[in-house]
Design a protein around this motif. Structure first.
Motif, mmCIF file in Angstrom:
data_model
loop_
_atom_site.group_PDB
_atom_site.id
_atom_site.type_symbol
_atom_site.label_atom_id
_atom_site.label_comp_id
_atom_site.label_asym_id
_atom_site.label_seq_id
_atom_site.Cartn_x
_atom_site.Cartn_y
_atom_site.Cartn_z
ATOM 1 N N THR A 47 0.329 -6.123 11.601
ATOM 2 C CA THR A 47 -0.137 -6.573 10.294
ATOM 3 C C THR A 47 0.939 -7.465 9.686
ATOM 4 O O THR A 47 2.076 -7.030 9.484
ATOM 5 N N LYS A 48 0.587 -8.731 9.373
ATOM 6 C CA LYS A 48 1.562 -9.716 8.895
ATOM 7 C C LYS A 48 1.458 -9.968 7.400
ATOM 8 O O LYS A 48 2.354 -10.565 6.807
ATOM 9 N N GLY A 49 0.354 -9.580 6.786
ATOM 10 C CA GLY A 49 0.147 -9.842 5.366
ATOM 11 C C GLY A 49 -1.078 -9.093 4.889
ATOM 12 O O GLY A 49 -1.808 -8.489 5.683
ATOM 13 N N GLY A 50 -1.329 -9.129 3.571
ATOM 14 C CA GLY A 50 -2.461 -8.388 3.031
ATOM 15 C C GLY A 50 -2.376 -6.912 3.367
ATOM 16 O O GLY A 50 -3.369 -6.276 3.729
ATOM 17 N N PHE A 51 -1.167 -6.349 3.249
ATOM 18 C CA PHE A 51 -0.912 -4.996 3.732
ATOM 19 C C PHE A 51 -1.791 -3.976 3.001
ATOM 20 O O PHE A 51 -1.848 -3.968 1.760
ATOM 21 N N PRO A 52 -2.470 -3.091 3.728
ATOM 22 C CA PRO A 52 -3.189 -1.994 3.073
ATOM 23 C C PRO A 52 -2.212 -1.111 2.303
ATOM 24 O O PRO A 52 -1.024 -1.022 2.642
ATOM 25 N N ALA A 53 -2.693 -0.439 1.259
ATOM 26 C CA ALA A 53 -1.813 0.357 0.406
ATOM 27 C C ALA A 53 -1.192 1.537 1.139
ATOM 28 O O ALA A 53 -0.186 2.085 0.685
ATOM 29 N N ARG A 54 -1.772 1.928 2.275
ATOM 30 C CA ARG A 54 -1.216 3.076 3.007
ATOM 31 C C ARG A 54 0.111 2.745 3.683
ATOM 32 O O ARG A 54 0.818 3.641 4.135
ATOM 33 N N TYR A 55 0.462 1.457 3.782
ATOM 34 C CA TYR A 55 1.735 1.047 4.372
ATOM 35 C C TYR A 55 2.694 0.608 3.268
ATOM 36 O O TYR A 55 2.298 -0.047 2.303
ATOM 37 N N GLY A 56 3.976 0.923 3.452
ATOM 38 C CA GLY A 56 4.982 0.496 2.496
ATOM 39 C C GLY A 56 6.370 0.654 3.057
ATOM 40 O O GLY A 56 6.573 1.167 4.161
ATOM 41 N N GLY A 57 7.349 0.200 2.286
ATOM 42 C CA GLY A 57 8.746 0.370 2.684
ATOM 43 C C GLY A 57 9.358 -0.807 3.399
ATOM 44 O O GLY A 57 10.562 -0.806 3.662
ATOM 45 N N ARG A 58 8.559 -1.832 3.746
ATOM 46 C CA ARG A 58 9.078 -3.043 4.373
ATOM 47 C C ARG A 58 8.385 -4.251 3.768
ATOM 48 O O ARG A 58 7.300 -4.152 3.201
ATOM 49 N N LEU A 59 9.012 -5.440 3.946
ATOM 50 C CA LEU A 59 8.509 -6.637 3.293
ATOM 51 C C LEU A 59 7.640 -7.522 4.169
ATOM 52 O O LEU A 59 6.797 -8.264 3.650
ATOM 53 N N SER A 60 7.829 -7.502 5.492
ATOM 54 C CA SER A 60 7.261 -8.576 6.307
ATOM 55 C C SER A 60 6.129 -8.179 7.241
ATOM 56 O O SER A 60 5.195 -8.952 7.431
ATOM 57 N N SER A 61 6.197 -7.022 7.891
ATOM 58 C CA SER A 61 5.151 -6.691 8.847
ATOM 59 C C SER A 61 5.122 -5.196 9.111
ATOM 60 O O SER A 61 6.075 -4.462 8.807
ATOM 61 N N VAL A 62 4.012 -4.771 9.696
ATOM 62 C CA VAL A 62 3.857 -3.400 10.181
ATOM 63 C C VAL A 62 3.411 -3.477 11.639
ATOM 64 O O VAL A 62 2.427 -4.152 11.957
ATOM 65 N N ILE A 63 4.142 -2.824 12.514
ATOM 66 C CA ILE A 63 3.752 -2.703 13.921
ATOM 67 C C ILE A 63 3.428 -1.234 14.155
ATOM 68 O O ILE A 63 4.321 -0.386 14.202
#
Length: 787
Positions: A211-227
């Motif tokens: 996920t590179k942007g438009g992060f769902p609210a369930r993810y947090g703690g980082r600025l750029s991406s979720v792997i």
């Protein structure tokens, strides 16, 4: 009159009740699984085509669909599986687990399945890419080591690090701004061998999502991406295994039932063997070596139809070591770093519409350095370590009241334990003994809620809000993080999308190498070091070509980040002075930092094909990333090191010959990448002059060569490009399936720059810019079996 009034009331009641009867609804729910293994399928489609109603399974394979009373034709599909259609007579709430059969034979069936599963125009979220693990295993890699993070580097919006490095830089963010999670556990250092290989073993993985942007609210703690990576659960029906041997390492994966149909296990390990092979060639007086290993473990148990428990873990380590003996003296040392994670999860179906998952998570990363020496009875010892350990509780809910809403909400509590520095120093010859340990404890908490809403036939919204809290040294930070994704369908296969997200990051990675060394320090926000923050706006268009089984997307984005941290000019990890650990309000590492802002913007093109004989993707990124720090580059704006104007990746896999009737299958895979050169700083001139150095005793001066440099990152390295090629020969034998893979890294032997330096060649008085290249053309071969 009374009779007429009663009749009127009856008619009104009847007409009033009839819509209520027509709207009576019930829910079908359960899990979608793979036939023969009972492995749950993430993102499988469950739909009623005639009503235009559908849903997808969540991260645990659970689905819930509320429908009107009556008979419905259901269609369940998933990429690479045969779609399953059945008629459902719904007159009550039903729990129904659905099993899909894998399809490796019929090409037409796979294409038909694609029509139902790869409708990216139907998805609300944007800037998300799911990578099939099967494709990860097919892509050629350095020394044949299949690498999840190197595959992610091939996606648009993701900038590669230096040659051979697995570091990733997403939409202008740094390597610490990526949230890398494995079965809900955060992985803090995801690399082996100083970043040349990642620690994720594809044999143990079920899914990989970026996920590179438009992060769902369930993810947090980082600025750029979720792997987000999920491990396989293990086969509940029969025992299976997979093994492989290559030039660098060997691996073995075993899975099977503990209680058939109810409980299963998975064990997957990998280890290099260079140290073992080189040992006979070394002398008794001087020995050394290096190795790394990975171990993935998982077990699960179905308590009943509504409750399941999972226990999973990862354990991995790198270690360099040496020892020598000479003339009565002995010396030795080691450098090691590694991760350990553990996740205990409880899935519960609370009601047909409500699903929950509770997790207890442990994550630990530690770096160690040691050196010993002895001579004529005197002994010297130096041990240094740093690391971070987390304990976390997480409770997530998935509520699906009807086909137009999917509500997710939950909470998380994390206990961070940082050790920026701990050392032991002793020297018996001078009677010296010193010990020092700096530790910091912090709490990170969050509440979140989000809803995937269908508004009419064309519009979808995914609004969300995350409330984050961080506590350290009696300092509290509380931030609201609004998120929203929107999608509007112009046609069934064409949609425009937009997203906005605010993020906060409370922990930071201190590095001035840029190549992911284990000496990089994880430290928390403090009263002196403020949390990093960012906001990102993105918009794009996506088109599905359903008959051809591929999709195209085009996205543009703009991101600004604040409180970005870096070392001051000339400062580094090696400047840490333990004597300052309690002096004043800021510790030594805090005094070495400076703070600034960054902005990144660009456009991304992505064409992806997941099914059929030919699969792969084409990605192109046009981007700019700029930074500004008051105490760096005289306060002037400069390009980030990994700012790349153009980045192209072409990945293709083609089945030259199908494996059938005893004939060996042949699959060709190729990758071509191109990227604008990294931005670096070079010296303009050298001269003899006085230099000084700060030490614990004060200042010292001496004459030496002084370099005058360009502005920060004002020089561009040569462009990076290479071609990789792989060829797989597959055959089903009596008791096992074998695959021989021959691959070539950097096929046309491109001399890509790793770093530059200035030197004066022998016999010349004119300095020249010299280039170091790491990897020329490198062939490799590996052998894999499944049984």
């Amino acid at each position: 009159m009374k009779t007429k009034s009663s009749l009127c009331l009856f008619v009104l009641f009847l007409f009033g009740l009839n819509p209520l009867l027509a709207q009576t609804k019930y829910t079908i729910s359960g899990f979608v699984k793979e036939l023969g293994s009972e492995e749950t399928l993430i993102g499988a489609s469950v739909a009623v085509p005639k009503l235009g109603i559908g849903t997808v399974t969540n991260a645990y394979g659970f689905y819930s669909l509320t429908l009107p009373v009556g008979s419905h034709e259901m269609l369940v599909s998933y990429v690479g599986f045969k779609p399953k259609a059945f008629v459902l007579n719904l007159d009550k709430n039903i729990q129904n687990n659905i099993e899909l059969q894998t399809d490796i034979e019929l090409k037409e069936v796979v294409v038909n399945a694609a029509k139902q599963t790869t409708r990216f125009a139907e998805q609300t979220q944007m800037s998300v890419i799911e990578i099939p693990v099967s494709q990860i295993k097919d892509i050629p890699a350095l020394l044949g080591e299949k690498d999840v993070l190197k595959v992610i580097q091939l996606l648009p919006g993701v900038q590669k690090g230096s040659e051979g490095n697995s570091g990733i830089y997403v939409r202008g963010g740094g390597p610490d701004q990526n949230l890398i999670i494995l079965d809900d556990a955060t992985v803090y250092n995801a690399f082996h061998l100083f970043g040349f290989f990642s620690l994720f073993n594809g044999d143990a993985l079920k899914s990989v999502e970026l996920t590179k942007g438009g992060f769902p609210a369930r993810y947090g703690g980082r600025l750029s991406s979720v792997i987000d990576m999920r491990m396989k659960e293990g086969n509940k029906e029969r025992f299976k295994g997979e093994a492989g041997i290559g030039i660098l390492s060997s691996r073995l994966t075993l899975e099977g039932p503990l209680i058939k149909g109810k409980s299963s296990f998975l064990v997957s390990g990998r280890r290099t063997y260079f140290d073992v092979l080189s040992r006979p060639l070394q002398s008794e007086e001087s020995r050394g070596g290096y190795y790394f290993y990975d171990l993935n473990l998982k077990a699960n148990y179905d308590i009943n139809d509504k409750n399941k428990i999972y226990l999973s873990g990862y354990f991995g380590r790198d270690k360099f070591y040496f020892s020598s003996k000479y003339d009565g003296s002995e010396s030795g040392g080691s450098l090691s770093w590694g991760n350990a994670t553990g996740t205990l999860r409880w899935n519960q179906i609370i009601s047909p519409k409500l699903f929950s998952n509770a997790s207890f998570i442990v994550s630990n990363y530690q770096f160690r350095l040691s050196q010993t020496a002895s001579y004529q009875g005197s002994k010297f010892l130096l041990e240094y370590s740093s690391g971070i350990r987390d304990y976390s509780l997480k409770y997530d809910f998935d509520y699906r009241p009807n086909a137009n809403h999917t509500l997710k909400f939950g909470a998380q509590i994390i206990s961070h334990n940082f050790t920026p520095s701990a050392y032991v120093l002793s020297d018996s010859q001078i009677g010296l003994t010193e010990k020092n340990k700096q530790s910091i404890h912090a709490w990170e908490n969050a509440l979140y809620a989000e809803d995937d809403i269908k508004v009419g036939a064309r519009l979808k919204l995914n609004p969300g809000l995350r409330i984050s809290h961080f506590n350290v040294r009696n300092q509290n930070y509380v931030n609201l993080e609004p998120r929203i994704n929107t999608a509007y369908k112009i046609k069934n296969d064409l949609a425009i999308k937009a997203s906005y997200a605010m993020m906060n990051q409370y922990i930071h990675l201190l590095s001035n190498t840029g190549i992911g060394l284990p000496t990089d320090l994880w430290v928390p926000s403090t009263d002196y070091v403020k949390p990093q923050n960012s906001w990102q706006l993105a918009a794009g268009i996506v088109k599905d070509f359903l008959n051809k089984g591929f999709s195209i997307s085009l996205e543009g984005y703009y991101k600004e980040s604040g409180n970005i941290i870096t070392y001051k000019e000339g400062a580094s990890f090696f400047d840490y002075d333990p004597s300052q650990a309690s002096a004043g309000n800021a510790t030594s590492w805090e005094n070495n930092l400076t703070f600034g802002r960054a902005k990144s913007y660009g456009a991304e093109f992505f064409l992806q094909k997941k099914q059929g004989s030919f699969t792969g993707w084409i990605g192109y990124t046009l981007s700019w990333t700029k930074m500004r720090f008051d105490e760096v580059n005289f306060g002037k704006e400069f390009f980030a090191r990994y700012d790349r104007r153009h980045d192209i990746s072409i990945v293709g896999m083609y089945e030259l010959r199908k494996e059938k009737n005893g004939k060996r299958g042949i699959k060709l895979s190729t990758t071509w990448v191109y990227g604008t050169g990294n931005a670096i700083t070079l010296p303009l001139s050298n001269y003899i002059g006085p230099r000084h150095r700060t030490s614990m005793g004060g200042f010292s001066f001496w004459d030496g060569t002084v370099s005058e440099y360009t502005d920060r990152n004002a020089f561009r390295m040569a462009a990076y490009h290479r071609l990789d090629l792989g060829l797989q020969f597959q055959k089903q034998l009596k008791h096992y399936h074998s695959t021989i893979e021959i691959s070539v890294y950097n096929l046309y032997n491109r001399y890509n720059p790793f770093f530059y330096y200035i030197d004066t060649p022998q016999g010349s008085t004119i300095p020249k810019l010299m280039q170091i290249t790491l990897f020329p053309i490198i062939p490799s071969i590996s052998y894999n079996v499944k049984f």
